[in-house]
Design a protein around this motif. Structure first.
Motif, PDB file in Angstrom:
ATOM      1  N   PHE A 139      89.072  12.233 -20.388  1.00 28.14           N
ATOM      2  CA  PHE A 139      88.948  10.835 -20.773  1.00 28.14           C
ATOM      3  C   PHE A 139      87.848  10.151 -19.965  1.00 28.14           C
ATOM      4  CE2 PHE A 139      90.375   6.356 -20.644  1.00 28.14           C
ATOM      5  CZ  PHE A 139      90.410   6.103 -22.008  1.00 28.14           C
ATOM      6  N   SER A 140      87.777  10.443 -18.645  1.00 22.47           N
ATOM      7  CA  SER A 140      86.750   9.844 -17.797  1.00 22.47           C
ATOM      8  C   SER A 140      85.350  10.286 -18.221  1.00 22.47           C
ATOM      9  CB  SER A 140      87.007  10.223 -16.335  1.00 22.47           C
ATOM     10  OG  SER A 140      88.270   9.769 -15.900  1.00 22.47           O
ATOM     11  N   LYS A 162      95.909   6.629 -24.847  1.00 22.08           N
ATOM     12  CA  LYS A 162      94.856   6.084 -23.987  1.00 22.08           C
ATOM     13  C   LYS A 162      93.802   5.350 -24.818  1.00 22.08           C
ATOM     14  CE  LYS A 162      95.289   9.417 -20.196  1.00 22.08           C
ATOM     15  NZ  LYS A 162      94.631  10.492 -19.431  1.00 22.08           N
ATOM     16  N   ASP A 183      93.473  15.999 -18.758  1.00 25.17           N
ATOM     17  CA  ASP A 183      93.394  14.891 -19.715  1.00 25.17           C
ATOM     18  C   ASP A 183      92.651  13.707 -19.115  1.00 25.17           C
ATOM     19  OD1 ASP A 183      94.777  16.372 -21.554  1.00 25.17           O
ATOM     20  OD2 ASP A 183      96.728  15.489 -21.108  1.00 25.17           O
ATOM     21  N   SER A 184      92.968  13.403 -17.841  1.00 26.76           N
ATOM     22  CA  SER A 184      92.305  12.277 -17.182  1.00 26.76           C
ATOM     23  C   SER A 184      90.804  12.547 -17.009  1.00 26.76           C
ATOM     24  CB  SER A 184      92.949  12.019 -15.817  1.00 26.76           C
ATOM     25  OG  SER A 184      94.318  11.708 -15.954  1.00 26.76           O
ATOM     26  N   ILE A 185      90.470  13.789 -16.635  1.00 20.53           N
ATOM     27  CA  ILE A 185      89.050  14.139 -16.459  1.00 20.53           C
ATOM     28  C   ILE A 185      88.306  14.053 -17.788  1.00 20.53           C
ATOM     29  CG2 ILE A 185      87.486  16.046 -15.894  1.00 20.53           C
ATOM     30  CD1 ILE A 185      89.565  16.943 -13.801  1.00 20.53           C
ATOM     31  N   LYS A 214      98.892  11.926 -25.936  1.00 22.39           N
ATOM     32  CA  LYS A 214      98.495  11.202 -24.727  1.00 22.39           C
ATOM     33  C   LYS A 214      97.083  10.632 -24.877  1.00 22.39           C
ATOM     34  CE  LYS A 214     101.317  13.575 -21.259  1.00 22.39           C
ATOM     35  NZ  LYS A 214     101.290  14.400 -20.020  1.00 22.39           N
ATOM     36  N   GLU A 215      96.183  11.420 -25.433  1.00 16.28           N
ATOM     37  CA  GLU A 215      94.816  10.944 -25.648  1.00 16.28           C
ATOM     38  C   GLU A 215      94.796   9.795 -26.647  1.00 16.28           C
ATOM     39  OE1 GLU A 215      90.427  12.773 -26.870  1.00 16.28           O
ATOM     40  OE2 GLU A 215      92.139  14.086 -26.481  1.00 16.28           O
ATOM     41  N   ASN A 247      97.791  17.075 -17.125  1.00 15.36           N
ATOM     42  CA  ASN A 247      97.572  15.634 -16.977  1.00 15.36           C
ATOM     43  C   ASN A 247      96.236  15.355 -16.293  1.00 15.36           C
ATOM     44  OD1 ASN A 247     100.033  15.034 -18.173  1.00 15.36           O
ATOM     45  ND2 ASN A 247     101.144  15.021 -16.229  1.00 15.36           N
ATOM     46  N   GLU A 248      95.911  16.157 -15.264  1.00 17.83           N
ATOM     47  CA  GLU A 248      94.628  15.964 -14.581  1.00 17.83           C
ATOM     48  C   GLU A 248      93.455  16.274 -15.512  1.00 17.83           C
ATOM     49  OE1 GLU A 248      94.780  18.377 -11.132  1.00 17.83           O
ATOM     50  OE2 GLU A 248      96.254  17.132 -10.071  1.00 17.83           O
ATOM     51  N   ARG A 260      99.315  16.805 -25.698  1.00 20.75           N
ATOM     52  CA  ARG A 260      98.039  16.396 -25.099  1.00 20.75           C
ATOM     53  C   ARG A 260      97.296  15.408 -26.005  1.00 20.75           C
ATOM     54  NH1 ARG A 260      92.842  17.177 -25.385  1.00 20.75           N
ATOM     55  NH2 ARG A 260      93.049  18.521 -27.200  1.00 20.75           N
ATOM     56  N   ASP A 284      92.664   1.385 -24.894  1.00 21.87           N
ATOM     57  CA  ASP A 284      91.265   1.041 -24.659  1.00 21.87           C
ATOM     58  C   ASP A 284      90.756   0.028 -25.681  1.00 21.87           C
ATOM     59  OD1 ASP A 284      88.752   1.438 -23.249  1.00 21.87           O
ATOM     60  OD2 ASP A 284      88.072   2.395 -25.088  1.00 21.87           O
TER      61      ASP A 284
END
Length: 262
Positions: A193-194, A64, A189-191, A60-61, A186-187, A57, A68
């Motif tokens: 990050f958002s 990202k 992680d996306s949340i 992956k962060e 994965n979801e 995890r 960025d």
């Protein structure tokens, strides 16, 4: 000092967390070799697997965050960040392979033989018993033993087949659950990050609003000052202490009309 700190504090923080997890994994696998109890080995392996999921995890962060800030960095910095990410992935893969090896060994240790070898004492008793029996009795006893052996083999086959079926169903269920958990991670992680990006945008908007308020306050004070000067100038036009405002004509002076009736 961590060179990543000069690029991004978040990248440096993630790198430190991953390094701590890698040290914990290395120590955990070393301790796993010293554990003899199968149940303790299984619990230790599950704990190490959880740490590996956390590493995945964080990597992956990290990726990202690298993407960025990629547009703000030079080529050498981006190359260094990509090499750091590849190094993390390579080290994590080595621990994953080590975990699979230990899991296979652990499964082999738990496996129990379905059939036991011949009992030497029972064999000796059968030899003594056969010496006191007639040929027909020996044949009948042999046929009975073969029938019992056939029945035992059939029972063993049924147990093996049932075990295979249960194992197949368990593997399919675990695969489905693993895929579901992977999608959930994965979801999340996306949340996460958002949310971080939204927080940054809110802070930027807050700073812009504060700046706009200061500008509006200064403009308001300037307008009030101009209005005050105009009022004073209109009330007391002979006041020389107040300069004329550019663009504002001075008040018209009264003129005397000369009247000559003649």
């Amino acid at each position: 000092m961590d060179p990543l700190s000069s690029v991004s504090e978040e990248l440096a923080e993630i790198n430190g967390q991953v390094a701590d997890l890698f040290r914990a994994l290395s120590k955990g696998f070393q301790n796993l070799e010293k554990i003899k109890d199968v149940n303790r080995q299984s619990r230790q392996l599950e704990e190490l697997t959880g740490k590996m999921r956390e590493c995945k995890r964080l990597i992956k962060e990290f990726d990202k965050e690298v993407k960025d800030v990629e547009s703000r960095n030079d080529l050498d910095t981006n190359k260094m960040l990509n090499e750091k990410k590849q190094s993390m992935v390579k080290e994590l893969n080595s621990y994953v392979a080590l975990k699979k090896q230990y899991a296979t060994n652990l499964e082999n240790n738990k496996r129990v033989d379905l059939f036991d070898g011949p009992n030497e004492e029972l064999h000796d008793n059968n030899v003594l018993l056969a010496s006191s029996m007639t040929n027909q009795q020996i044949m009948d006893h042999g046929n009975q033993m073969m029938d019992e052996t056939d029945q035992a083999i059939e029972r063993g086959k049924k147990v093996v087949q049932d075990t295979v079926n249960v194992g197949r169903e368990t593997a399919e269920a675990l695969k489905a659950q693993t895929e579901q958990m992977s999608r959930i991670v994965n979801e999340l992680d996306s949340i996460h990050f958002s949310i971080k990006k939204a927080s940054k945008m809110v802070k930027e908007i807050g700073r812009q609003v504060a700046t706009d308020k200061c500008i509006m306050a200064l403009l308001f004070l300037v307008v009030i000052g101009v209005i005050a000067i105009i009022v004073v100038k209109l009330v007391n036009p002979k006041n020389k202490d107040i300069r004329d405002i550019p663009g504002l004509a001075p008040p018209a002076q009264s003129r005397r009309l000369l009247w000559n009736p003649n």
